[in-house]
Design an enzyme around this catalytic site. Structure first.
Site, PDB file in Angstrom:
ATOM      1  N   TYR A  27      22.784  -1.628  30.965  1.00 35.43           N
ATOM      2  CA  TYR A  27      23.429  -0.318  30.949  1.00 35.43           C
ATOM      3  C   TYR A  27      22.564   0.828  31.455  1.00 35.43           C
ATOM      4  O   TYR A  27      22.974   1.969  31.457  1.00 35.43           O
ATOM      5  CB  TYR A  27      24.006   0.019  29.576  1.00 35.43           C
ATOM      6  N   LYS A  66      29.709   6.798  16.378  1.00 32.11           N
ATOM      7  CA  LYS A  66      29.715   5.612  15.516  1.00 32.11           C
ATOM      8  C   LYS A  66      31.066   5.437  14.831  1.00 32.11           C
ATOM      9  O   LYS A  66      31.616   6.384  14.283  1.00 32.11           O
ATOM     10  CB  LYS A  66      28.645   5.761  14.435  1.00 32.11           C
ATOM     11  N   CYS A  79      45.236 -26.737 -11.198  1.00 33.64           N
ATOM     12  CA  CYS A  79      45.796 -26.826 -12.544  1.00 33.64           C
ATOM     13  C   CYS A  79      47.007 -27.741 -12.403  1.00 33.64           C
ATOM     14  O   CYS A  79      47.918 -27.449 -11.632  1.00 33.64           O
ATOM     15  CB  CYS A  79      46.235 -25.445 -13.033  1.00 33.64           C
TER      16      CYS A  79
HETATM   17  S1  IVH Z   1      21.672   3.944  26.247  1.00 32.39           S
HETATM   18  C1  IVH Z   1      18.166   6.695  26.170  1.00 32.39           C
HETATM   19  N1  IVH Z   1      23.838   2.490  26.399  1.00 32.39           N
HETATM   20  O1  IVH Z   1      22.291   1.663  21.099  1.00 32.39           O
HETATM   21  C2  IVH Z   1      19.356   5.804  26.207  1.00 32.39           C
HETATM   22  N2  IVH Z   1      22.439   2.198  24.509  1.00 32.39           N
HETATM   23  O2  IVH Z   1      21.097   3.891  19.182  1.00 32.39           O
HETATM   24  C3  IVH Z   1      19.304   4.773  25.190  1.00 32.39           C
HETATM   25  N3  IVH Z   1      23.190   0.474  22.938  1.00 32.39           N
HETATM   26  O3  IVH Z   1      18.830   1.577  21.606  1.00 32.39           O
HETATM   27  C4  IVH Z   1      20.255   3.717  25.227  1.00 32.39           C
HETATM   28  N4  IVH Z   1      24.986  -0.109  24.067  1.00 32.39           N
HETATM   29  O4  IVH Z   1      20.156  -0.610  21.584  1.00 32.39           O
HETATM   30  C5  IVH Z   1      22.750   2.782  25.673  1.00 32.39           C
HETATM   31  N5  IVH Z   1      25.786   1.258  26.686  1.00 32.39           N
HETATM   32  C6  IVH Z   1      24.685   1.538  25.974  1.00 32.39           C
HETATM   33  C7  IVH Z   1      24.383   0.880  24.753  1.00 32.39           C
HETATM   34  C8  IVH Z   1      23.244   1.247  24.045  1.00 32.39           C
HETATM   35  C9  IVH Z   1      24.255  -0.340  22.975  1.00 32.39           C
HETATM   36  C10 IVH Z   1      22.188   0.484  21.848  1.00 32.39           C
HETATM   37  C11 IVH Z   1      20.765   0.409  22.319  1.00 32.39           C
HETATM   38  C12 IVH Z   1      20.145   1.713  21.925  1.00 32.39           C
HETATM   39  C13 IVH Z   1      21.005   2.096  20.744  1.00 32.39           C
HETATM   40  C14 IVH Z   1      21.020   3.577  20.522  1.00 32.39           C
END
Ligand code: IVH
Length: 700
Positions: free
Chosen positions: A231, A331, A446
């Site tokens: 990503y 979230k 039972c």
């Molecule tokens: S971007 C600086 N994109 O979520 C950018 N993170 O709490 C950081 N995650 O550490 C990450 N899907 O483990 C990004 N499409 C996505 C994601 C993603 C899952 C996780 C990743 C990151 C955490 C952030």
């Protein structure tokens, strides 16, 4: 209420968060749920924001993740791996967006473009490619220093060994960031295997992905069904190296959307569920959409990562000490919560099956308040190792029935000393008769046919929607009527009169009249409903309709021979046996006669113009299929009825001649182990429909 002074509370929170960081990131063994952790973190952030003088330089709010474990070589990240701030409500998401505009006033929220990406619940990974070849994989660690898990990650099939450089020019040295995760179905299958072999069962796909990566032996990792989503390029600010050779000019994407496209061209897997939208309202719509459909995705997500699309804006807006300003994690409401297991009790169904269930301190999870959760059978309680008074992890994913995952032995509220293991009661809680578990069976029964609990459940089933559909005759009402001595069996319902009902607690003239009206109306139900209501084994709505349209009257059905029954489409020897056995039983005959005498309709009307639904193809003719665990969309009875309706048998145990064992959630180990030993094919629960339709084993 005066709590500790704020400075003390902040100190306390810092210690708690550091401790839980270590449990989660280093040991893959969290003591508290994500929701509880987030709450601690948010409380600390709130204190530090309101009172900046209380913030410390080493506060966990400033750091991401935890320090390396020492199990692997350390890797210093060229570009730090940041964490993300999160928003739990729409208001918080909007206020994040408003702040963007305050920082860059020329932006317009209605026309701004955002990349909305599913927040996969896995392990963040930084991959390095040199000259197009995969050379290193590192975990996030504390964001600055991570761990070298190259050998393990090299076994993950969807991590490309080489970049598809012909289609996508990349710089010589390339950083790709993404998430290693375990697809939900693969996770379920892995846990079933673990369970069958007595190995450790994982709490969720994230834990199982993390545990699979933290292995000294890459062969262990290779055996685990891991996958990867990419990503991000570099840290979000990919810059071609000066003189990086081919594609040094013009390779770099200018938007996040282009980044994802470029990664895709390079052969990296990118979630097909990432979308680009315009305007903050569209972001919210997309977030709600993904939340609603989260369980339709083949991988687990716990939110949506919302990123400004324009990479130039990333550079301009920059970051705080721990997280970028240009992205936020929205979230979803948690689906896993910790709560107290108050007690384990046993309920008796209409067939006498004794099912243990958990009585829980009420907890809001997966969109509703949960107080009860089935524990299926004796073996499940032992396997899950849950005991009264434990803190337990409760999971409710969408519409799926709530489940007790297991004990949280190290939860801060866990008892210092656990109670002794729970013992299955030896006598029926309702009638005091013995509870019997036959050898080789996972269920306990039972066997007293007069057991009040069974009687109550038979009447509840009789009155239920699929049966006689008597509105107002739910379990509580039936219990009340049985306890008052007014009814003993379904036929007694038709002898109830207003004065008897009005004498009951909480029953006025009006509700008595309504209830009697509903009972009276049920007399007109077609024969097929009556057949369902009687609770004959293997006779669900489909079979009941086939029988009712085949014989038209209850009289004809009652006098039908075994052979005559099997002539009906969809009725094989097993169903016919069960029906004949039920009708020949003297106790059942008495009830039937009384129902008829009460004036119930006993005929099946010919549906004008509408053909009765065709009996299903006999795809399973002569095959026996054993079901274990809970299947999505079918009760155990319905699943067995579906097998039998297709000409198959649905016995309660596995033998050499079993065609397949279908495994739902929380399966019995005895059946699985036996299937494995006898080499009987095991079919995952989601393959059941295919098995019914084709009579063939679904592709693995
Ligand atoms: S971007 C600086 N994109 O979520 C950018 N993170 O709490 C950081 N995650 O550490 C990450 N899907 O483990 C990004 N499409 C996505 C994601 C993603 C899952 C996780 C990743 C990151 C955490 C952030």
């Amino acid at each position: 209420m005066a709590g500790p002074p704020l400075s003390e509370r902040a100190e306390q929170l810092r210690a708690l968060i550091s401790h839980h960081d270590e449990r989660y990131h280093l040991l893959d063994s969290p003591e508290i749920t994500d929701a509880e952790y987030d709450a601690l973190k948010r409380e600390l952030v709130a204190i530090e924001t309101e009172h900046p003088e209380l913030a410390t330089i080493d506060s966990p709010t400033m750091a991401v993740g935890a320090a390396p474990s020492g199990l692997f070589t350390e890797v210093r990240h060229e570009v730090p791996m940041m964490s993300l701030d999160n928003a739990q409500t729409e208001a918080e998401l909007r206020s994040w967006a408003d702040r963007l505009v305050r920082l860059a006033p020329e932006l317009e929220l209605a026309t701004l473009r955002f990349s909305c990406e599913p927040k996969v619940d896995g392990v963040a990974m930084s991959l390095t490619y040199e000259g197009g070849r995969f050379v290193q994989a590192a975990t996030r660690g504390n964001g600055v220093v991570g761990e070298d898990v190259t050998d393990n990650v090299a076994t993950v099939p969807s991590v490309p060994e080489t970049v598809a450089a012909e289609t996508a020019p990349f710089p010589k040295r390339l950083l790709v960031r993404g998430e290693i995760y375990m697809p939900t179905a693969a996770f379920a299958a892995l846990n079933e295997r673990q369970l069958a072999t007595g190995a450790k069962v994982f709490a969720n796909p994230r834990n199982s992905a993390a545990g699979s990566l933290r292995q000294k032996d890459p062969k262990v990792t290779a055996a685990r069904p891991l996958a990867f989503w990419a990503y991000q390029l570099g840290g979000g600010e990919p810059e071609p190296e000066p003189g990086a050779g081919e594609g040094a000019d013009g390779w770099a994407p200018v938007t996040q959307t282009e980044t994802l496209a470029q990664l895709r061209r390079g052969g990296f897997p990118v979630s097909p569920d990432a979308t680009t939208v315009v305007g903050i309202d569209a972001v919210l719509t997309r977030c709600r959409e993904l939340e609603e459909h989260r369980h339709d995705l083949p991988y687990e997500i716990d939110g949506v990562v919302v990123k400004l699309d324009e990479l130039d804006l990333h550079r301009r807006l920059g970051q705080t000490s721990r997280a970028p300003r240009w992205a936020i994690a929205f979230k979803f409401a948690p689906e896993e919560r910790a709560t107290r297991l108050l007690d384990i009790e046993v309920s008796i169904g209409r067939t006498g099956r004794a099912t243990p269930f958990a009585r829980l301190a009420p907890v809001f999870v997966g969109g509703s308040t949960v107080q009860l959760a089935t524990l299926h059978n004796e073996d499940q309680v032992a396997l899950k190792n849950v005991r009264p008074n434990d803190m337990v992890l409760v999971r409710k994913a969408g519409d799926v029935i709530p489940e007790v995952v297991g004990p949280m032995l190290e939860h801060p509220d866990a008892p210092k000393r656990r109670r002794s293991p729970w013992r299955f009661p030896t006598v029926c809680p309702s009638c005091g008769g013995p509870l019997v578990r036959l050898p080789g069976e996972s269920d306990t029964y039972c066997t007293n046919i007069d057991c009040p609990a069974q009687r109550i459940q038979r009447i509840v089933h009789f009155s239920a929607r699929a049966g006689m559909d008597i509105e107002g005759m739910g379990e509580q009402r039936v219990v009340q009527l049985v306890q008052a001595g007014l009814i003993d069996d379904p036929a007694d319902l038709y002898r109830l009169e207003a004065p008897m009902l009005v004498a009951l607690e909480g029953m006025g003239e009006l509700s008595a009249a309504n209830l009697l009206g509903a009972i009276e109306a049920s007399k007109r139900q077609p024969l097929s409903r009556l057949l369902v209501a009687l609770g004959i084994r293997h006779v669900g709505p489909t079979v009941a309709r086939a029988l009712a349209s085949g014989f038209r009257t209850l009289d004809d059905l009652r006098s039908a021979s075994l052979e005559a029954l099997t002539v009906v489409e969809g009725v094989g020897a097993v169903i016919a046996d069960s029906v004949v056995g039920f009708l020949a039983n003297p106790a059942n005959q008495v009830v039937l006669d009384r129902l008829v005498a009460a004036g119930l309709n006993t005929e099946q009307p010919r549906a004008a113009g509408v053909e009765a639904p065709a009996a299903p193809d006999q795809t399973l003719a002569g095959r026996s299929v054993v079901v274990t665990g809970t299947l999505d969309g079918y009760s155990r009875e319905e699943a067995e009825a579906a097998i039998v309706a297709r000409g198959g048998k649905a016995p309660g145990s596995v033998s050499k001649s079993t065609f397949a064992v279908v495994v739902g959630a929380s399966p019995g180990t005895a059946k699985l182990t036996r299937a494995e030993r006898l080499g009987v094919p095991v079919v995952a629960g989601d393959g059941f429909d295919q098995l019914l339709a084709s009579g063939e084993l679904p592709d693995a």
